[in-house]
Design an enzyme around this catalytic site. Structure first.
Site, mmCIF file in Angstrom:
data_model
loop_
_atom_site.group_PDB
_atom_site.id
_atom_site.type_symbol
_atom_site.label_atom_id
_atom_site.label_comp_id
_atom_site.label_asym_id
_atom_site.label_seq_id
_atom_site.Cartn_x
_atom_site.Cartn_y
_atom_site.Cartn_z
ATOM 1 N N TYR A 106 0.862 -1.186 0.000
ATOM 2 C CA TYR A 106 0.000 0.000 0.000
ATOM 3 C C TYR A 106 0.894 1.229 0.000
ATOM 4 O O TYR A 106 1.341 1.695 1.043
ATOM 5 C CB TYR A 106 -0.937 -0.018 1.213
ATOM 6 N N ASP A 147 -1.809 -1.444 -4.162
ATOM 7 C CA ASP A 147 -2.258 -0.088 -4.496
ATOM 8 C C ASP A 147 -1.025 0.800 -4.516
ATOM 9 O O ASP A 147 -0.489 1.126 -3.462
ATOM 10 C CB ASP A 147 -3.274 0.387 -3.453
#
Length: 258
Positions: A106, A147
């Site tokens: 992330y 992500d």
DNA sequence: ATGGTGGCTGGGCCA
């Protein structure tokens, strides 16, 4: 072997949708981001019941990354490699599943260009590259997914004119991403698809999904031995529909047996 | 309709 990545935007709020998706798609491995759960709050039992081992690197109400697997889950490592300045947030978790080393990432959002958080984003990507240099060779079976909060090129945003001097498209962060890839990895989506306008994230605000205003910021990077076995990459746009979706959808990579 | 959503929380920040 089907490997998926999905920013679930709170596993507490999303558990029933994640369970339904896993039940239907049956990925061998699912990397999740933004669990927003404390380390001990991860619902391991819910995934055990579906036949998955699970590992979580949580920190509380923000961030948090996880990996669930039904093809083994070994060498679990939270954070960057030993010897590299550790992240103070829970944003990367690595494990070996079915003979492939997989990292669930992330990447920091950056907030605004030149914000301290943007500098943190660039530093984070440098440390990701340093981790790969310290622990792997390009000939290893490696997938780094998650992500990334970066649209790799202008095909990956709905309207480049809306992104003048904005995070997610700025040159330094795209170069930092390219530097990560130069370890010896490829964006597997682009290996199979050349068209623009295919997205993995749409803002909750203003009906962005229905207007097609999205970005492709979630992907799976893979080393050549994995790319050579890859047969398909897809994005499950349907996961953005219906009641209570995440603002991101799952991205999937299919790999033939070695 | 001069705001729009949704998650963390329990007012306002973050994405």
């Amino acid at each position: 072997m089907l490997i998926a990545t999905w920013n679930v935007n709170s596993l507490k709020a999303r558990l029933s949708r994640v369970q339904a998706w896993v039940e239907e798609v049956q990925p061998d491995v699912l990397c999740m981001q933004e669990t927003k759960l404390a380390q001990e709050k991860f619902p391991h039992d819910a995934f055990t019941d579906m036949g998955y081992e699970s590992a979580h690197f949580g920190q509380g109400q923000w961030n948090g990354v996880a990996i669930i697997s039904k093809v083994g889950l070994e060498n679990v490592r939270p954070n960057f490699a030993a010897g590299i300045e550790p992240d103070h947030e829970a944003r990367i978790l690595t494990a070996t599943c079915g003979g492939i080393q997989i990292s669930s990432c992330y990447v920091p959002n950056g907030r605004e260009v030149d914000h301290d958080h943007y500098k943190y984003k660039l530093s984070w990507l440098q440390r990701l590259r340093a981790t790969l240099d310290a622990t792997n060779k390009p000939t290893d079976n490696v997938v780094v997914c998650g992500d990334f909060n970066i649209a790799p090129d202008d095909r990956d945003v709905w309207d480049v004119k809306q992104f003048e001097n904005a995070t997610h498209v700025s040159v330094p962060e795209r170069e930092a991403l390219a530097h990560v890839c130069e370890f010896g990895m490829e964006d597997t989506f682009r290996h199979f698809h050349q068209e623009g306008g295919i997205f993995s994230w749409w803002d909750y605000r203003g009906g962005s999904f229905y207007k097609g205003h999205g970005m492709r910021i979630d992907y799976l990077l893979a080393t050549k031995p994995v790319v050579d076995r890859a047969t398909w990459v897809g994005i499950d746009r349907n996961a953005r529909k219906g009641e209570g979706p995440s603002d991101h959808v799952p991205v999937m990579l299919k790999v033939k047996d070695a």
